[in-house]
Each structure stands twice: as structure tokens, then as C-alpha cells.
Design a protein around this motif. Structure first.
Motif, PDB file in Angstrom:
ATOM      1  N   TYR A  39      -2.055  -5.435   4.228  1.00  0.00           N
ATOM      2  CA  TYR A  39      -1.159  -6.488   4.704  1.00  0.00           C
ATOM      3  C   TYR A  39       0.145  -6.479   3.915  1.00  0.00           C
ATOM      4  O   TYR A  39       1.249  -6.489   4.479  1.00  0.00           O
ATOM      5  N   ASN A  40       0.045  -6.425   2.577  1.00  0.00           N
ATOM      6  CA  ASN A  40       1.237  -6.477   1.739  1.00  0.00           C
ATOM      7  C   ASN A  40       2.076  -5.214   1.848  1.00  0.00           C
ATOM      8  O   ASN A  40       3.307  -5.272   1.871  1.00  0.00           O
ATOM      9  N   SER A  41       1.420  -4.057   1.903  1.00  0.00           N
ATOM     10  CA  SER A  41       2.189  -2.815   1.972  1.00  0.00           C
ATOM     11  C   SER A  41       2.933  -2.698   3.301  1.00  0.00           C
ATOM     12  O   SER A  41       4.053  -2.189   3.352  1.00  0.00           O
ATOM     13  N   ASP A  42       2.331  -3.197   4.374  1.00  0.00           N
ATOM     14  CA  ASP A  42       3.013  -3.171   5.665  1.00  0.00           C
ATOM     15  C   ASP A  42       4.225  -4.095   5.674  1.00  0.00           C
ATOM     16  O   ASP A  42       5.255  -3.779   6.272  1.00  0.00           O
ATOM     17  N   ILE A  43       4.104  -5.240   5.025  1.00  0.00           N
ATOM     18  CA  ILE A  43       5.254  -6.152   4.933  1.00  0.00           C
ATOM     19  C   ILE A  43       6.396  -5.489   4.178  1.00  0.00           C
ATOM     20  O   ILE A  43       7.567  -5.549   4.582  1.00  0.00           O
ATOM     21  N   LEU A  44       6.076  -4.840   3.061  1.00  0.00           N
ATOM     22  CA  LEU A  44       7.107  -4.162   2.271  1.00  0.00           C
ATOM     23  C   LEU A  44       7.752  -3.042   3.072  1.00  0.00           C
ATOM     24  O   LEU A  44       8.980  -2.840   3.005  1.00  0.00           O
ATOM     25  N   CYS A  45       6.957  -2.327   3.835  1.00  0.00           N
ATOM     26  CA  CYS A  45       7.481  -1.244   4.650  1.00  0.00           C
ATOM     27  C   CYS A  45       8.422  -1.757   5.736  1.00  0.00           C
ATOM     28  O   CYS A  45       9.477  -1.178   5.988  1.00  0.00           O
ATOM     29  N   VAL A  46       8.056  -2.850   6.388  1.00  0.00           N
ATOM     30  CA  VAL A  46       8.931  -3.442   7.407  1.00  0.00           C
ATOM     31  C   VAL A  46      10.231  -3.918   6.775  1.00  0.00           C
ATOM     32  O   VAL A  46      11.311  -3.804   7.372  1.00  0.00           O
ATOM     33  N   LEU A  47      10.163  -4.433   5.557  1.00  0.00           N
ATOM     34  CA  LEU A  47      11.373  -4.836   4.853  1.00  0.00           C
ATOM     35  C   LEU A  47      12.297  -3.629   4.652  1.00  0.00           C
ATOM     36  O   LEU A  47      13.518  -3.727   4.840  1.00  0.00           O
ATOM     37  N   GLY A  48      11.713  -2.476   4.280  1.00  0.00           N
ATOM     38  CA  GLY A  48      12.512  -1.263   4.159  1.00  0.00           C
ATOM     39  C   GLY A  48      13.140  -0.869   5.484  1.00  0.00           C
ATOM     40  O   GLY A  48      14.303  -0.460   5.538  1.00  0.00           O
ATOM     41  N   THR A  49      12.377  -0.995   6.571  1.00  0.00           N
ATOM     42  CA  THR A  49      12.907  -0.703   7.903  1.00  0.00           C
ATOM     43  C   THR A  49      14.094  -1.593   8.226  1.00  0.00           C
ATOM     44  O   THR A  49      15.112  -1.145   8.773  1.00  0.00           O
ATOM     45  N   LEU A  50      13.997  -2.866   7.883  1.00  0.00           N
ATOM     46  CA  LEU A  50      15.088  -3.800   8.169  1.00  0.00           C
ATOM     47  C   LEU A  50      16.351  -3.450   7.376  1.00  0.00           C
ATOM     48  O   LEU A  50      17.467  -3.537   7.906  1.00  0.00           O
ATOM     49  N   PHE A  51      16.184  -3.038   6.125  1.00  0.00           N
ATOM     50  CA  PHE A  51      17.351  -2.617   5.344  1.00  0.00           C
ATOM     51  C   PHE A  51      18.009  -1.393   5.986  1.00  0.00           C
ATOM     52  O   PHE A  51      19.245  -1.328   6.106  1.00  0.00           O
ATOM     53  N   LEU A  52      17.222  -0.423   6.389  1.00  0.00           N
ATOM     54  CA  LEU A  52      17.778   0.755   7.043  1.00  0.00           C
ATOM     55  C   LEU A  52      18.449   0.381   8.360  1.00  0.00           C
ATOM     56  O   LEU A  52      19.534   0.876   8.689  1.00  0.00           O
ATOM     57  N   TRP A  53      17.813  -0.484   9.118  1.00  0.00           N
ATOM     58  CA  TRP A  53      18.329  -0.903  10.426  1.00  0.00           C
ATOM     59  C   TRP A  53      19.692  -1.588  10.270  1.00  0.00           C
ATOM     60  O   TRP A  53      20.648  -1.275  10.986  1.00  0.00           O
ATOM     61  N   VAL A  54      19.789  -2.490   9.314  1.00  0.00           N
ATOM     62  CA  VAL A  54      21.012  -3.279   9.148  1.00  0.00           C
ATOM     63  C   VAL A  54      22.187  -2.413   8.705  1.00  0.00           C
ATOM     64  O   VAL A  54      23.331  -2.602   9.161  1.00  0.00           O
ATOM     65  N   PHE A  55      21.923  -1.436   7.825  1.00  0.00           N
ATOM     66  CA  PHE A  55      23.016  -0.656   7.255  1.00  0.00           C
ATOM     67  C   PHE A  55      23.236   0.683   7.951  1.00  0.00           C
ATOM     68  O   PHE A  55      24.129   1.438   7.549  1.00  0.00           O
ATOM     69  N   TRP A  56      22.469   0.985   8.993  1.00  0.00           N
ATOM     70  CA  TRP A  56      22.631   2.266   9.668  1.00  0.00           C
ATOM     71  C   TRP A  56      24.029   2.444  10.283  1.00  0.00           C
ATOM     72  O   TRP A  56      24.569   3.572  10.292  1.00  0.00           O
ATOM     73  N   PRO A  57      24.674   1.413  10.839  1.00  0.00           N
ATOM     74  CA  PRO A  57      26.045   1.608  11.330  1.00  0.00           C
ATOM     75  C   PRO A  57      26.992   2.143  10.266  1.00  0.00           C
ATOM     76  O   PRO A  57      27.880   2.953  10.577  1.00  0.00           O
ATOM     77  N   SER A  58      26.831   1.721   9.012  1.00  0.00           N
ATOM     78  CA  SER A  58      27.664   2.266   7.935  1.00  0.00           C
ATOM     79  C   SER A  58      27.343   3.736   7.699  1.00  0.00           C
ATOM     80  O   SER A  58      28.239   4.547   7.436  1.00  0.00           O
TER      81      SER A  58
END
Length: 471
Positions: free
Chosen positions: A227-246
Motif C-alpha cells: 500500500y505504502n510503496s504504491d502511494i510513493l510510486c504514484v507520487l513520483g508519477t505525479l511529479f513526472l506528469w506535472v513537470f513533463w512540459p518543461s
């Protein structure tokens, strides 16, 4: 994705037959040797560029015109993607979260400083010196992203010594390929689809082909999430998603080109995200969302628009590319990754062939189509600024050069990956045994409380405690 497969058929080797994995000598020796080499090379060859050199400034210099103010925001965004986005994304294994983050930190820190030197000799070398500024750091971070994507293919099955060696060898292979493709083939690749995503993908597949482990083909007892590792992984996905336009727009021509790159990337990411949610629910046996799909497939649109990201492809084309990339990525995870592991001896641990290979090929084809359809009527006076490589070439000729760059990049990266994998397979590299893969405790000094937690988290101890409290 194979993340939750269990395999209890791995038989532990006797202690006297195992290869030593102690880092006490080999990791410090390797790091200090690399640091000494860096000190010597930086002292001999590295100096400031004009924007960072105090001697080049005078009373008429406007400090606000310094390139730092133009380039640093993009550098900072890519920094977040590299160290936070990748770090969290690779922490999805239940017993390998520390290693996923820490090894990413180590690999990225070395790759960037090494890439500044190697890329500098090919791109920023003048009068016997490498002139560095923020733009050098930005280019080095793109090279670092190449290494980290390749690392995803062997996640959980390599030592920090092996990862440093992979970085040491991959950066020169990448720098030479990048220089040759840009200088001699001359292509349009604003988002790095060919030179970043395709190169990183097939280099990583070459490495994992050499490091093939037959006993892990059906999974590993610790190859699972929590449960915790999946949450951390999704957080990483969100960081990549937000900054991908840059990421996609950082090196495009300033002005309308960069503006389009940001718009297209954002639209592609949105459409791929929506498609991913639809597909994961549709193909789940119980009609539910799958965390692995949300963590990976949602990012496909950022790759798929890369090759044509600064062109006048229209917003609807960016939307369609996001859907196409997501669909290819999703079915790649579902069917192609297991097939490659069973039939082709390619254990693609994080499915980089789906997120970077398949989508990269789609993006490259889209870029070629955009080149063939480009006219002065669509682009106006900026036609030959955007397509600067087309000077002296027809649209068809440029399309053929784009094809040539795709095949040349894949070939160079695959050969480099095979050679690097062979070096990484040497006994002195402290590679973990099959039974010790995906385990933080092999290379990290994990506290006793965490060891106990990991030991009992699979039992029904929490249920027993709950029963005691209720009674």
C-alpha cells in the motif's frame, strides 16, 4: 506488469558458493577513483561560459539578460523530475523502496557530473576548454534521464557498483550517438524521442538481455508492492506528469515553438491519462483500477508527442497521439512484456519498452508525418527556423534522414547495452544472487525495527491484534 508474481522455486545457494556482495572496499574504491578522475578533468578542461564569467561583464551589462534567468526554471523542473520523480517512481517494490530511491540518487549524481564532461567535449569545447553554464547542466540532466530509464530495466537485480559502471559506460555511448546524429544526420527531435527515449530503452534492453536470470522469469517472492510503496510510486508519477512540459520544451526555440511544445505536451498527457483510466478498468477482471497502470501508462502521452512537440501539428493531433501512445503502452505491459521475458530472454523489469520504446516509435512516425506535411502556408516565415535541418533538403529527404536516425540510434544503443551488460556481469561487480534480488537488506543497513516489520507484515498479526482489541 508482473509486479506481484510469486516464485518460491528459488533455492538458496550455500554460503560458501555465493559471490561476495560486500561494498566495504569495492564501492569506496570505485567512487574515490572516479572522483579523482573528475577532479583532474575538471581542473584541466572546465571553465565558465560568458554568462557565468565575471571578466565578461562590464558597467553596461544588464544582469537580467543573463541566460540563467531563461534556462534555470527549466533546469529546476528537470531536477525535480530526475531526483524526486524517478526516485519515488522506482520505490514501488515492497522490500526495495530504500534502494529504489537511494540508488537513483547515487546514479543521477554521478551521471550528471560525468555527462557535463563527456557532452562538453562534443558540444561546448572551445580553445581547449569546456565552457559551462546552466545549459550544460540541463543537457547533462537529459543524459542522466537516459541512464535512469535504462536502469529501470534492471531494477532490483543490480548492485550500486554495477549501476555506477553502467552510468560510466552509457554516458559516452549516448554522447557520441547524440553528436553523430545531430551533426551528420541532422534531425528534428525537440522532445528527445529518438535520442533520449529510444536510446535509453534499447540500451536498457541490451543490458538486461546479458544479465538474464532464468530463475526469475516467473517472478520472485519479494517482487511485490505494498500500500505504502504504491502511494510513493504514484507520487513520483505525479511529479513526472506535472513537470513533463518543461522536459519536452526546455531545448526548443524560444517563443512560439516553446509555447506549442508546452501546450502539446500537456494535452497529450491529459488524453493519455484519461485513456489509461478507461483501459485499466475495462481490462481488469473485476472492473477495478490497477495501480501499476496508473503509475506508468498515464505518462505515455508525454513521450508520444515528443518528436513533433514544437511543430504545427494542431492540438487535436496532440490529443490523438496521447490516446495512441497510452493504448500501445497499456497493451505492451499486458502482453508484450511477459512475451519478451519468456521468449526473448529480455526481463524488462519496469516495462521501459512500453513507455519509452513503443511510444517512442509512434512519436517518431508522427514527427516524420509532420515533416512531410509542413509547408510555408502553415508555418509562414518561421518555416526554416523550425526545420533548420531542411536547408538543402526536400521534405522527403528529411523524412528519410529521420528514419536513418531511428535505426542508427537503436543499433548504437543496443550494441552499447550489450557491451555494458557484459562488463556488469563480471564477478567483481557485487551482483546480488537470485534469492537476494529486490531486497533492501542486501546493500543497505536497515534498522532492526524495519526488519521486524518486513518479517511480519505478511502474517495475520494485525488481524490477531484486532481480534484481541475487540474481545
Amino acid at each position: 506488469t508482473g509486479r506481484c508474481r510469486l516464485n518460491t522455486s528459488i533455492v538458496p545457494l550455500p554460503a560458501n558458493m555465493r559471490t561476495s556482495t560486500s561494498l566495504k572496499v569495492r564501492l569506496p574504491v570505485l567512487i574515490f577513483a572516479l572522483q579523482i578522475v573528475m577532479l583532474v578533468l575538471y581542473s584541466l578542461f572546465v571553465t565558465y561560459d560568458d554568462n557565468a564569467n565575471a571578466k565578461m561583464q562590464n558597467n553596461e551589462t544588464n544582469p537580467m539578460e543573463n541566460s540563467m534567468y531563461r534556462d534555470y526554471p527549466y533546469f529546476a523542473d528537470v531536477q525535480v523530475m530526475i531526483f524526486v520523480g524517478f526516485g519515488c517512481l522506482l520505490a514501488f517494490y515492497r522490500f526495495y523502496g530504500f534502494s529504489g530511491i537511494v540508488f537513483t540518487f547515487l546514479t543521477a549524481a554521478f551521471s550528471i557530473q560525468w555527462a557535463i564532461l563527456i557532452q562538453g567535449f562534443f558540444q561546448f569545447y572551445d580553445n581547449g576548454k569546456i565552457h559551462i553554464g546552466i545549459i550544460n547542466l540541463l543537457n547533462a540532466e537529459f543524459a542522466c534521464a537516459v541512464v535512469l530509464i535504462s536502469y529501470c530495466a534492471v531494477l532490483g537485480k543490480t548492485s550500486p557498483v554495477q549501476l555506477l559502471v553502467m552510468s560510466l559506460l552509457e554516458i559516452p555511448f549516448f554522447a557520441v550517438t547524440e553528436w553523430a546524429v545531430l551533426k551528420y544526420i541532422r534531425i528534428n527531435d525537440a522532445g528527445g524521442t529518438i535520442l533520449i527515449h529510444l536510446f535509453a530503452c534499447y540500451f536498457g534492453l541490451g543490458v538486461t538481455f546479458v544479465l538474464y536470470r532464468p530463475s526469475l522469469n516467473n517472478g520472485h517472492v519479494k517482487e511485490m508492492t505494498s500500500y505504502n510503496s504504491d502511494i510513493l510510486c504514484v507520487l513520483g508519477t505525479l511529479f513526472l506528469w506535472v513537470f513533463w512540459p518543461s522536459f519536452n520544451s526546455a531545448l526548443t526555440i524560444k517563443g512560439d515553438d516553446q509555447h506549442r511544445a508546452i501546450l502539446h505536451t500537456f494535452i497529450g498527457l491529459c488524453s493519455s491519462t484519461m485513456t489509461a483510466f478507461a483501459l485499466t478498468a475495462m481490462f481488469n477482471k473485476r472492473g477495478k483500477l490497477t495501480m501499476a497502470d496508473i503509475q506508468n501508462v498515464t505518462l505515455a502521452g508525454g513521450v508520444t508527442v515528443g518528436a513533433s512537440v514544437d511543430m504545427m501539428i494542431s492540438p487535436v493531433a496532440a490529443y490523438a497521439l496521447g490516446i495512441m501512445g497510452c493504448t500501445a503502452c497499456f497493451f505492451g505491459y499486458k502482453y508484450l512484456t511477459p512475451f519478451m521475458a519468456r521468449r526473448l530472454r529480455i526481463q524488462d523489469q519496469c516495462g521501459i519498452h512500453n513507455l519509452h520504446g513503443l511510444t517512442g516509435l509512434i512519436s517518431s512516425m508522427a514527427g516524420i508525418c509532420a515533416i512531410l506535411l509542413a509547408t510555408e502556408e502553415i508555418y509562414g516565415p518561421s518555416m526554416y527556423q523550425i526545420f533548420s535541418h531542411r536547408l538543402g533538403r526536400t521534405a522527403k529527404e528529411q523524412a528519410l534522414f529521420q528514419f536513418a536516425a531511428i535505426f542508427a540510434t537503436i543499433a548504437a544503443s543496443a550494441v552499447g547495452g550489450l557491451l555494458t551488460g557484459w562488463v556488469m556481469s563480471l564477478k567483481c561487480m557485487a551482483a546480488p544472487s537470485d534469492e537476494d534480488c529486490f531486497d533492501d537488506e542486501l546493500f543497505l543497513d536497515v534498522s532492526e525495527s524495519i526488519k521486524l516489520y518486513n518479517k511480519y507484515r505478511n502474517t495475520d498479526i494485525s488481524e490477531n491484534l484486532l481480534n484481541v482489541r475487540t474481545t
